[in-house]
Structures are given as C-alpha cells and as structure tokens.
Design a protein around this motif. Structure first.
Motif, PDB file in Angstrom:
ATOM      1  N   ALA A 235      -7.418   6.193   9.275  1.00 39.87           N
ATOM      2  CA  ALA A 235      -6.148   5.273  10.779  1.00 39.87           C
ATOM      3  C   ALA A 235      -5.853   4.129  10.141  1.00 39.87           C
ATOM      4  CB  ALA A 235      -7.440   4.833  11.052  1.00 39.87           C
ATOM      5  N   GLU A 236      -6.004   3.564   8.871  1.00 35.76           N
ATOM      6  CA  GLU A 236      -5.225   2.508   8.153  1.00 35.76           C
ATOM      7  C   GLU A 236      -3.724   3.147   7.497  1.00 35.76           C
ATOM      8  OE1 GLU A 236      -9.475   0.326   6.098  1.00 35.76           O
ATOM      9  OE2 GLU A 236      -7.796   1.527   5.035  1.00 35.76           O
ATOM     10  N   LYS A 237      -4.055   4.172   6.927  1.00 35.13           N
ATOM     11  CA  LYS A 237      -2.985   4.887   6.470  1.00 35.13           C
ATOM     12  C   LYS A 237      -1.617   5.127   8.217  1.00 35.13           C
ATOM     13  CE  LYS A 237      -4.458   7.639   2.700  1.00 35.13           C
ATOM     14  NZ  LYS A 237      -4.740  10.218   1.855  1.00 35.13           N
ATOM     15  N   THR A 238      -2.265   5.767   9.187  1.00 33.39           N
ATOM     16  CA  THR A 238      -1.248   5.602  10.487  1.00 33.39           C
ATOM     17  C   THR A 238      -0.417   4.142  10.499  1.00 33.39           C
ATOM     18  OG1 THR A 238      -2.522   8.084  10.480  1.00 33.39           O
ATOM     19  CG2 THR A 238      -1.731   6.675  12.357  1.00 33.39           C
ATOM     20  N   ALA A 239      -1.955   3.533  10.858  1.00 35.87           N
ATOM     21  CA  ALA A 239      -1.774   2.082  11.102  1.00 35.87           C
ATOM     22  C   ALA A 239      -0.148   1.757  10.334  1.00 35.87           C
ATOM     23  CB  ALA A 239      -2.943   1.388  11.075  1.00 35.87           C
ATOM     24  N   VAL A 240       0.000   2.148   8.657  1.00 36.76           N
ATOM     25  CA  VAL A 240       0.641   2.078   7.927  1.00 36.76           C
ATOM     26  C   VAL A 240       2.474   2.173   8.398  1.00 36.76           C
ATOM     27  CG1 VAL A 240       2.098   1.662   5.850  1.00 36.76           C
ATOM     28  CG2 VAL A 240      -0.288   0.969   5.846  1.00 36.76           C
ATOM     29  N   GLY A 241       1.785   3.537   9.155  1.00 38.26           N
ATOM     30  CA  GLY A 241       3.110   4.226   9.554  1.00 38.26           C
ATOM     31  C   GLY A 241       3.536   3.721  10.905  1.00 38.26           C
ATOM     32  N   VAL A 242       3.184   3.244  11.607  1.00 41.85           N
ATOM     33  CA  VAL A 242       3.386   2.888  12.728  1.00 41.85           C
ATOM     34  C   VAL A 242       3.834   1.256  12.622  1.00 41.85           C
ATOM     35  CG1 VAL A 242       2.209   1.860  15.461  1.00 41.85           C
ATOM     36  CG2 VAL A 242       1.355   3.845  14.138  1.00 41.85           C
ATOM     37  N   ARG A 243       3.777   0.399  11.627  1.00 45.66           N
ATOM     38  CA  ARG A 243       4.042  -0.872  11.133  1.00 45.66           C
ATOM     39  C   ARG A 243       5.384  -0.811  10.867  1.00 45.66           C
ATOM     40  NH1 ARG A 243       0.569  -4.602  12.191  1.00 45.66           N
ATOM     41  NH2 ARG A 243      -1.879  -4.777  12.479  1.00 45.66           N
ATOM     42  N   THR A 273      -6.498   1.218  17.280  1.00 51.69           N
ATOM     43  CA  THR A 273      -5.886   0.158  18.094  1.00 51.69           C
ATOM     44  C   THR A 273      -6.724  -1.129  17.071  1.00 51.69           C
ATOM     45  OG1 THR A 273      -6.829   1.562  19.457  1.00 51.69           O
ATOM     46  CG2 THR A 273      -6.642  -0.734  20.202  1.00 51.69           C
ATOM     47  N   ARG A 274      -7.276  -1.267  16.370  1.00 53.62           N
ATOM     48  CA  ARG A 274      -8.711  -2.328  15.805  1.00 53.62           C
ATOM     49  C   ARG A 274      -7.405  -2.980  14.903  1.00 53.62           C
ATOM     50  NH1 ARG A 274     -12.166  -1.994  13.731  1.00 53.62           N
ATOM     51  NH2 ARG A 274     -13.812   0.081  14.782  1.00 53.62           N
ATOM     52  N   LEU A 275      -6.789  -1.923  14.360  1.00 55.21           N
ATOM     53  CA  LEU A 275      -5.910  -1.807  13.442  1.00 55.21           C
ATOM     54  C   LEU A 275      -4.581  -2.282  13.119  1.00 55.21           C
ATOM     55  CD1 LEU A 275      -6.965   1.106  10.787  1.00 55.21           C
ATOM     56  CD2 LEU A 275      -7.524  -1.276  10.317  1.00 55.21           C
ATOM     57  N   LEU A 276      -3.911  -2.396  14.704  1.00 50.01           N
ATOM     58  CA  LEU A 276      -2.825  -2.000  15.413  1.00 50.01           C
ATOM     59  C   LEU A 276      -2.421  -4.068  15.807  1.00 50.01           C
ATOM     60  CD1 LEU A 276      -1.350   0.966  16.184  1.00 50.01           C
ATOM     61  CD2 LEU A 276      -1.127  -0.149  13.761  1.00 50.01           C
ATOM     62  N   THR A 277      -3.674  -3.754  16.800  1.00 51.02           N
ATOM     63  CA  THR A 277      -3.275  -5.206  17.771  1.00 51.02           C
ATOM     64  C   THR A 277      -4.144  -6.378  17.085  1.00 51.02           C
ATOM     65  OG1 THR A 277      -5.504  -4.074  18.716  1.00 51.02           O
ATOM     66  CG2 THR A 277      -3.598  -3.870  19.654  1.00 51.02           C
ATOM     67  N   ALA A 278      -4.261  -6.053  15.810  1.00 46.51           N
ATOM     68  CA  ALA A 278      -4.662  -7.872  15.581  1.00 46.51           C
ATOM     69  C   ALA A 278      -3.776  -8.053  14.352  1.00 46.51           C
ATOM     70  CB  ALA A 278      -6.441  -7.153  14.665  1.00 46.51           C
ATOM     71  N   ASN A 279      -3.460  -9.512  15.043  1.00 49.82           N
ATOM     72  CA  ASN A 279      -2.080 -10.062  14.625  1.00 49.82           C
ATOM     73  C   ASN A 279      -0.663 -10.112  13.970  1.00 49.82           C
ATOM     74  OD1 ASN A 279      -4.216 -12.382  14.422  1.00 49.82           O
ATOM     75  ND2 ASN A 279      -5.387 -11.546  13.161  1.00 49.82           N
ATOM     76  N   SER A 280      -1.084  -8.891  15.506  1.00 50.89           N
ATOM     77  CA  SER A 280       0.556  -8.065  14.749  1.00 50.89           C
ATOM     78  C   SER A 280       2.067  -8.602  15.217  1.00 50.89           C
ATOM     79  CB  SER A 280      -0.040  -6.791  15.371  1.00 50.89           C
ATOM     80  OG  SER A 280       0.429  -6.562  16.845  1.00 50.89           O
ATOM     81  N   GLU A 281       2.697  -8.005  14.589  1.00 48.42           N
ATOM     82  CA  GLU A 281       4.411  -8.447  14.467  1.00 48.42           C
ATOM     83  C   GLU A 281       5.089  -7.926  13.912  1.00 48.42           C
ATOM     84  OE1 GLU A 281       7.280 -12.651  13.765  1.00 48.42           O
ATOM     85  OE2 GLU A 281       5.137 -12.415  13.411  1.00 48.42           O
TER      86      GLU A 281
END
Length: 323
Positions: A235-243, A273-281
């Motif tokens: 999930a962390e690796k995936t979140a990096v790609g999204v960001r 969901t938690r990784l992407l929606t926490a303090n995201s910009e």
C-alpha cells in the motif's frame, strides 16, 4: 446522432479473466460472457480467449454481427503511447466489422470508476498499474517516473521472501502453515526446494500460482504481523505512485479510484485510504466507483458513436453491470 438500432460490444480483458458485454444504445445489457484471461503478459492464449469470449457473448444474445456499431476493449498489457501491433491478432477472424478502439484496461477502469472526471486509477490484481487521466484526456502512468508497486503475486513474493529468510515471529505460524500447504511443502526447507524447482515450469502458470495465494495473505492481516506488514508495504509503494501523479491532475483536489481484486480488498483499500487522505497535498479522496471496468468500456463505446453521457445512461449501466 446514433440510431436506436444496434448494440455496442464492451471488453474488459485482464490477467485472470476476459469479460464481454453487449449493450443497447441506452445501456441495457443484451448478453454477457466470461472467459479466460486476455492479458498477453499472463496468458499464452490471450488472443484466442478474447476472440472466443466475444463470439460466445454474441451467440448467447443471438445478436446479428451487422448490428454491432462499436467495440471498445480494455486489454491488460496494451501499452500506452506504443505501437501495439500485436493487438490485431485479438480480432483476426472476427466477423465484426464495426469501428474498434483498444486501450489499456486501466483506461476503461478509470472511465467507469470516475465517469469521465480527471483523476487517478489504481489497478491491482493479477497485474497492476497506476494511471492518471488529465482533463484533456492525456493518460500518464506512474512508470513514467520509473515507479512500479505491484499486484497480487508481488504481495506473495514479499511474504515468501520473509518466510524463507526467517523474518517472522510465532504469531505468523498460522499464515506460514497456509503458505506451506499451498505449495505442498513439509517445512521451510522444503519450500526452498519447491521454489527453486519452479524454474522449469511455464512462467505464466508460476505467476498465477503465486498470485492465487494473495487472498489468504490479505485475509490474515489481523492475525499475522507478517501479512499486515506485507500489505502495508505494498500500500505504501502504491501510495507513492498515486502521489507522483496527483499534482498532474490538480493542485487542489484529486479523486482516486481502486480497481482489481487486490486493490478493492478491504484490507488493502483501508491502508491506502489512510495513507493517501492523511495530510495530503493536493487533497486526495478515494472515490466510490460509478461503474466497473466493463461498464467503463461500454460507456467509451457508446461515446464513440455520439451517445451523450447522462445520469440516466450511467444509472442504466450500473443496473446492467450489477453496480
């Protein structure tokens, strides 16, 4: 303006299965068939699987070939901004003569999930891709940044590597037993031998064998620290790609949709969901998919012949595809 006669053919060809639906011009399902996987990266018979599933759907619906007015196919392994000359074999011998558009399966997943709005799609199942579609229709994948998160088999690779090097604790005993049973191994030493022996087997079969174990790992996250850590890492690796992609959509708000058996599993979806929606910009939100990938392919086929996308059409496609 489109006529009231005819139907469109929608194809969602992934690594595990090929789904075909035939729809009227107002989104009513006429016929649907499911066949083996249509990704050339995971299935030696991908082209035949797609051809035969299309033919089966038309047979089931007793549909006349000449009444087909458009076909849209989302095919896993179809490269964005590449020649993809091999795709012609997927339709050779077909009696369909209607206009055809072929895109990567992430594109039909995106079109269905976000109903045409710009945003990011995370596809994770047998295969995986993270792709953004901008407001001008440009498709960009995280691979442009040399990023790749992985799908079901990569989750299993992670767990098995940890087991093989002894990086686990007593609380993981139940999961380890499940892994050993899956491979028919007596113990970890025997698992070493079995894994090494996979070199002589068909690579696509091996990938499916690994990937088939993924649901057991996601199901074990509450009981096994090893499973929990592996799902979190993916999930962390995936979140990096999204960001990496999100700022290309908007500097303020970006919707992200999830598609594929792994991405939509409760365990993975909760973590990303938690990784992407926490303090995201920019502000990232996880969108509820309006349509599944087959519905997205149908929507694209209908748009290609001038059918207007209305709330009523989307609702009918939702009914037709079981959303």
């Amino acid at each position: 303006m489109p006529t009231s006669v005819g139907y469109v053919v929608a194809v969602d060809a992934g690594g595990t299965q090929t789904r075909v639906g035939c729809f009227t011009l107002d989104g009513v399902l006429l016929a649907r068939c499911v066949g083996p996987g249509g990704s050339p990266n995971h299935n030696h018979g991908a082209a035949e699987h797609v051809r035969s599933t299309i033919a089966a759907a038309m047979t089931v619906g007793a549909l006349a070939v000449e009444d087909a007015v458009a076909l849209t196919a989302g095919v896993a392994g179809y490269e964005i901004d590449a020649a993809n000359d091999w795709i012609d074999t997927f339709f050779e011998g077909s009696t369909l003569t209607c206009p055809r558009q072929v895109v990567n399966d992430a594109v039909v997943a995106h079109r269905g999930a976000l109903a045409g709005a710009p945003g990011v799609i995370v596809v994770a199942g047998t295969g995986s891709m993270i792709a953004a579609i901008t407001d001008d229709g440009t498709v960009l994948e995280s691979g442009r940044f040399q990023h790749y998160a992985g799908g079901a088999r990569h989750l299993v690779f992670d767990v098995m590597h940890r087991i093989l090097i002894g990086d686990h604790i007593d609380a993981d005993a139940k999961l380890i037993k499940t892994v050993l049973t899956w491979w028919g191994a007596r113990d970890v030493g025997d698992l070493h031998r079995i894994v090494l022996g996979l070199d002589g087997q068909d690579y696509n079969d091996v990938k499916r064998q690994y990937g088939g174990l993924a649901p057991a790992i996601t199901a074990a996250v509450d009981d096994s620290p090893l499973a929990d850590a592996a799902v979190t890492r993916l999930a962390e690796k995936t979140a990096v790609g999204v960001r990496l992609l999100a700022p290309l959509i908007s500097r303020s708000a970006v919707p992200v949709a999830l598609a594929g058996a792994l991405a939509t599993s409760a365990e993975f979806a909760d973590r990303i969901t938690r990784l992407l929606t926490a303090n995201s910009e920019p502000n990232i939100t996880i969108a509820n998919a309006a349509l599944d990938p087959l519905g997205g392919a149908a929507l694209m086929a209908l748009e290609s012949i001038g059918v207007a996308v209305t709330p009523e059409l989307v609702r009918q496609l939702q009914v037709s595809t079981g959303r």
